[in-house]
Scaffold this active site. Structure first.
Site, PDB file in Angstrom:
ATOM      1  N   THR A 242       0.723  -1.216   0.096  1.00  0.00           N
ATOM      2  CA  THR A 242       0.209  -0.033  -0.088  1.00  0.00           C
ATOM      3  C   THR A 242       0.896   1.159   0.165  1.00  0.00           C
ATOM      4  O   THR A 242       1.993   1.569   0.575  1.00  0.00           O
ATOM      5  CB  THR A 242      -0.858   0.033   1.269  1.00  0.00           C
ATOM      6  OG1 THR A 242      -1.736  -1.276   1.100  1.00  0.00           O
ATOM      7  CG2 THR A 242      -1.668   1.174   1.322  1.00  0.00           C
ATOM      8  N   CYS A 331      25.860   5.287   7.928  1.00  0.00           N
ATOM      9  CA  CYS A 331      25.829   3.885   7.865  1.00  0.00           C
ATOM     10  C   CYS A 331      26.949   3.127   8.405  1.00  0.00           C
ATOM     11  O   CYS A 331      26.887   2.210   9.006  1.00  0.00           O
ATOM     12  CB  CYS A 331      25.652   3.378   6.337  1.00  0.00           C
ATOM     13  SG  CYS A 331      24.834   4.292   5.291  1.00  0.00           S
TER      14      CYS A 331
END
Ligand code: PLP
Length: 391
Positions: A242, A331
């Site tokens: 969705t 990261c």
């Protein structure tokens, strides 16, 4: 932690108040599922379509060539895995070329494919972080199917000759698909896919003053690509799930801002702040070495090595003084591994740990930079005293 001055825009950006204002209705009254047939659904779908149109306008592509994802990491993964899968998979031994300074979101999928049978060339860069087009030409093989080169690097800000590479590939008889990660570039560089000559391009919302958790992949019509996520067939079958309507609306609003004439003004301002830092830091601090290129550099990126100290220690000391900076990529801050980017630039392992990235954005002021320039030499000096650094 009491950072007050934010100098880490390459990690993420604050949401532009205008972007947030556009998003809020889709978190409240207009909460519909864009796949629903009723009015709620239709209004959500119209909002997603409008955002898609804005991304398409920014990239100069068709709206049906834009696919929303849950992040730029996902978009990069989809570009790499999806294309290789559509071309028969890694077991067919396809050859992929990437630069040795790609973001992990491109690097790691390629390492996985390599383990599964694909051939991967990690193209070296020069000491400024630049890919050589002639080296790239030499690396091409009969089984080369995909090239991915980051438009502008997230650690040192080096800008690659994407349009030039695109032109080289266009002149070849056999089609080689060309992807670029334009996440850091989108705020500052022309992202016209026709000019760049790319087949795929990745964007991230939260690097351009939009919300986190939304990315987009441009896929040129006719590019072979298979989904990685299966389900209800959203995003024309390429990415089920969705739609994150409010997030997508946010990306649309952010990209509209990025493409507006005001952006030019912001770029000039940010570049001035960057140049002030690049000029003054080596004057105020001995043995401060700029990493990356002076000319082919993102207007918001500053990256210095300060020999004799740990970047992590410097980051924490600066945070105490109220400045949020980074040692490289957000990261890699969880492990103490050397940055693969700095190593690829030929910076020795030892030195690579002494680097600091200062990345600027449109909300930074001259006053903040002046304050930073007062504090940084003090902090570096103190840490060097502790470490007993002497040249
Ligand atoms: C931040 C970043 C990504 C990852 O984006 P997310 O939306 O956070 O997944 C990918 N590539 C580059 C160059 C980045 O700077």
């Amino acid at each position: 932690m009491n950072s007050k001055v934010y100098l880490d825009y390459a990690s993420t950006t604050p949401i532009d108040p205008k972007v947030l204002r556009d998003m809020v209705p889709y978190l409240r009254k207009e909460f519909g599922n864009a796949s629903s047939v009723h009015g709620y659904g239709q209004r959500a779908l119209a909002a997603v379509d409008q955002a898609r149109g804005r991304v398409a306008e920014f990239l100069n592509c068709r709206a049906d060539e834009v696919f929303f994802t849950g992040s730029a990491t996902e978009a990069d993964n989809l570009a790499i895995f999806g294309t290789v899968k559509a071309l028969g998979g890694p077991q067919k031994k396809p050859h992929i070329i990437i630069s040795s300074i790609e973001h992990h979101a491109v690097l790691e999928p390629c390492r996985v494919l390599q383990k599964e049978g694909a051939e991967v060339t990690f193209l070296p860069v020069d000491k400024e972080g630049l890919v050589s087009v002639s080296n790239l030409k030499k690396a091409l093989k009969d089984n080369t199917v995909l090239i991915s080169i980051i438009y502008a690097n997230n650690e040192v800000g080096t800008i690659q000759p994407i349009a030039e590479i695109g032109k080289v590939l266009k002149e070849r008889k056999k089609k080689i698909y060309f992807h670029t990660d334009a996440v850091q570039a989108a705020n500052y560089l022309n992202c016209d896919i026709e000019k760049l000559g790319v087949d795929m391009l990745t964007l991230s919302s939260h690097k351009i003053y939009g919300p986190k958790g939304v990315g987009a992949l441009f896929v040129k019509k006719g590019t072979p690509i298979e989904p990685m996520i299966y389900g209800g067939g959203h995003e024309r079958g390429l990415r089920s799930g969705t739609e994150n309507v409010a997030g997508i609306v946010g990306l649309g609003a952010a990209i509209k801002e990025a493409g507006s004439p005001k952006t030019e003004v912001n770029i000039v301002k940010v570049r001035q702040l960057r140049d002030k830092l690049i000029k003054k830091i080596p004057k105020l601090i001995p043995d401060a070495e700029l990493n990356g290129s002076l000319e082919k550099r993102l207007p918001n990126n500053v990256n210095f090595g300060f020999e004799g100290i740990e970047g992590e220690a410097l980051l924490m000391a600066l945070d105490q003084k109220g400045f949020a900076v980074s040692t490289g990529s957000a990261c890699s801050s969880h492990n103490l591994e050397s940055s693969h980017v700095l190593l690829a630039l030929g910076i020795p392992e030892e030195k690579s740990h002494s680097s600091l990235r200062i990345s600027l954005g449109k909300f930074n002021t001259d006053k903040e930079i002046d304050r930073f320039l007062k504090v940084l030499p003090q902090v570096v000096g103190r840490l060097r005293e502790i470490s007993g650094y002497k040249k």
